[in-house]
Design a protein around this motif. Sequence first.
Motif, PDB file in Angstrom:
ATOM      1  N   ALA A   1      23.822   5.442  17.587  1.00 28.60           N
ATOM      2  CA  ALA A   1      23.605   5.298  18.836  1.00 28.60           C
ATOM      3  C   ALA A   1      24.151   4.745  19.871  1.00 28.60           C
ATOM      4  CB  ALA A   1      22.592   3.029  18.756  1.00 28.60           C
ATOM      5  N   PRO A   2      24.130   5.821  20.513  1.00 28.91           N
ATOM      6  CA  PRO A   2      25.636   5.721  21.426  1.00 28.91           C
ATOM      7  C   PRO A   2      24.648   4.972  22.830  1.00 28.91           C
ATOM      8  CG  PRO A   2      23.950   7.967  21.637  1.00 28.91           C
ATOM      9  CD  PRO A   2      23.519   7.110  20.361  1.00 28.91           C
TER      10      PRO A   2
ATOM     11  N   LEU B   1      21.278   9.886  13.065  1.00 25.32           N
ATOM     12  CA  LEU B   1      20.177   9.625  13.185  1.00 25.32           C
ATOM     13  C   LEU B   1      19.379  10.814  12.167  1.00 25.32           C
ATOM     14  CD1 LEU B   1      19.464   9.081  16.462  1.00 25.32           C
ATOM     15  CD2 LEU B   1      19.127   7.921  14.864  1.00 25.32           C
ATOM     16  N   PHE B   2      19.351  11.854  11.771  1.00 25.82           N
ATOM     17  CA  PHE B   2      18.680  12.351  11.425  1.00 25.82           C
ATOM     18  C   PHE B   2      19.470  13.362   9.916  1.00 25.82           C
ATOM     19  CE2 PHE B   2      17.159  17.061   9.388  1.00 25.82           C
ATOM     20  CZ  PHE B   2      16.011  16.705   9.499  1.00 25.82           C
ATOM     21  N   PRO B   3      18.688  13.169   8.858  1.00 21.64           N
ATOM     22  CA  PRO B   3      17.439  13.099   8.530  1.00 21.64           C
ATOM     23  C   PRO B   3      17.192  11.245   8.327  1.00 21.64           C
ATOM     24  CG  PRO B   3      18.523  14.063   6.442  1.00 21.64           C
ATOM     25  CD  PRO B   3      19.436  13.425   7.778  1.00 21.64           C
ATOM     26  N   TRP B   4      18.056  10.229   7.672  1.00 21.24           N
ATOM     27  CA  TRP B   4      17.811   8.808   8.348  1.00 21.24           C
ATOM     28  C   TRP B   4      16.826   8.264   8.062  1.00 21.24           C
ATOM     29  CZ3 TRP B   4      18.355   4.069  11.183  1.00 21.24           C
ATOM     30  CH2 TRP B   4      18.199   3.807  10.696  1.00 21.24           C
ATOM     31  N   VAL B   5      16.458   8.983  10.081  1.00 25.15           N
ATOM     32  CA  VAL B   5      14.810   7.690  10.295  1.00 25.15           C
ATOM     33  C   VAL B   5      14.142   8.542  10.261  1.00 25.15           C
ATOM     34  CG1 VAL B   5      13.475   8.323  13.053  1.00 25.15           C
ATOM     35  CG2 VAL B   5      16.369   8.004  12.660  1.00 25.15           C
TER      36      VAL B   5
ATOM     37  N   GLN C   1      18.526  10.683  24.629  1.00 27.95           N
ATOM     38  CA  GLN C   1      17.993  11.065  23.596  1.00 27.95           C
ATOM     39  C   GLN C   1      17.710  10.601  22.288  1.00 27.95           C
ATOM     40  OE1 GLN C   1      17.344  14.562  23.899  1.00 27.95           O
ATOM     41  NE2 GLN C   1      17.250  14.020  26.065  1.00 27.95           N
ATOM     42  N   TYR C   2      19.005  10.001  22.422  1.00 31.16           N
ATOM     43  CA  TYR C   2      18.774   8.607  20.813  1.00 31.16           C
ATOM     44  C   TYR C   2      17.292   7.911  20.743  1.00 31.16           C
ATOM     45  CZ  TYR C   2      19.554   4.081  19.469  1.00 31.16           C
ATOM     46  OH  TYR C   2      19.131   2.666  19.067  1.00 31.16           O
ATOM     47  N   ARG C   3      17.175   7.452  22.569  1.00 28.45           N
ATOM     48  CA  ARG C   3      15.993   6.702  22.292  1.00 28.45           C
ATOM     49  C   ARG C   3      14.306   7.309  22.070  1.00 28.45           C
ATOM     50  NH1 ARG C   3      14.638   1.259  23.864  1.00 28.45           N
ATOM     51  NH2 ARG C   3      12.868   1.242  24.742  1.00 28.45           N
ATOM     52  N   LEU C   4      14.369   8.132  22.745  1.00 29.72           N
ATOM     53  CA  LEU C   4      13.533   8.930  22.742  1.00 29.72           C
ATOM     54  C   LEU C   4      13.131   9.919  21.489  1.00 29.72           C
ATOM     55  CD1 LEU C   4      13.513  10.968  26.048  1.00 29.72           C
ATOM     56  CD2 LEU C   4      11.805   9.035  25.419  1.00 29.72           C
TER      57      LEU C   4
END
Length: 176
Positions: A81-82, A56-60, A95-98
């Motif tokens: 995206a677990p 996710l980091f730094p992609w998001v 954690q992923y969602r938040l």
Amino acid sequence: MCLNSLLFFRCLDALVHFKHLTSLIADHNPITENCFLPPLPKLDLLWLNHCKISSLFPWVSKLKESCPNLQHLCLMGNPAAPSYFNGGTFYEYLQYRLFVISQFPSLNHLDDRKVTEDQRAEAQRLYKRPFFERIIKPGSGSFSQLVHSSVTWSGFQNKLTTLLGKDKPNDRNLMI
């Protein structure tokens, strides 16, 4: 046989010509976190389910710059995206969602669920403060004061340990 079933997109740079695009569904493509996404300011729906996004980091952050007005984002089936279906725990899913919610203030739906105000508030609490701000006690001075003062490794390590919750094994805060 449909021509679309033979085409796979590894990158989305050709979308640079579609500035007014509002929806994009690119499920089941070999798109990774290294994929370039051109500025799409009007994009409000993006589905990248079952792609190859593993971090996710730094992609998001790059996604946020390219698509600042996303309202619907779906990343199910990606390693980043677990979920229960790909070996992730409920804690990792939260954690992923938040983290993703914290990056997109206009997001209304993430994956298969509506974003609630409680989730948005918790996402802000966990992820919106800069890293150094979380290490420095509030009211202890500004960042420039930290730079100009002497900092010992043990003091920094103690702050970092407290921040990461290493002293409390049941109260973790994953930094994504």
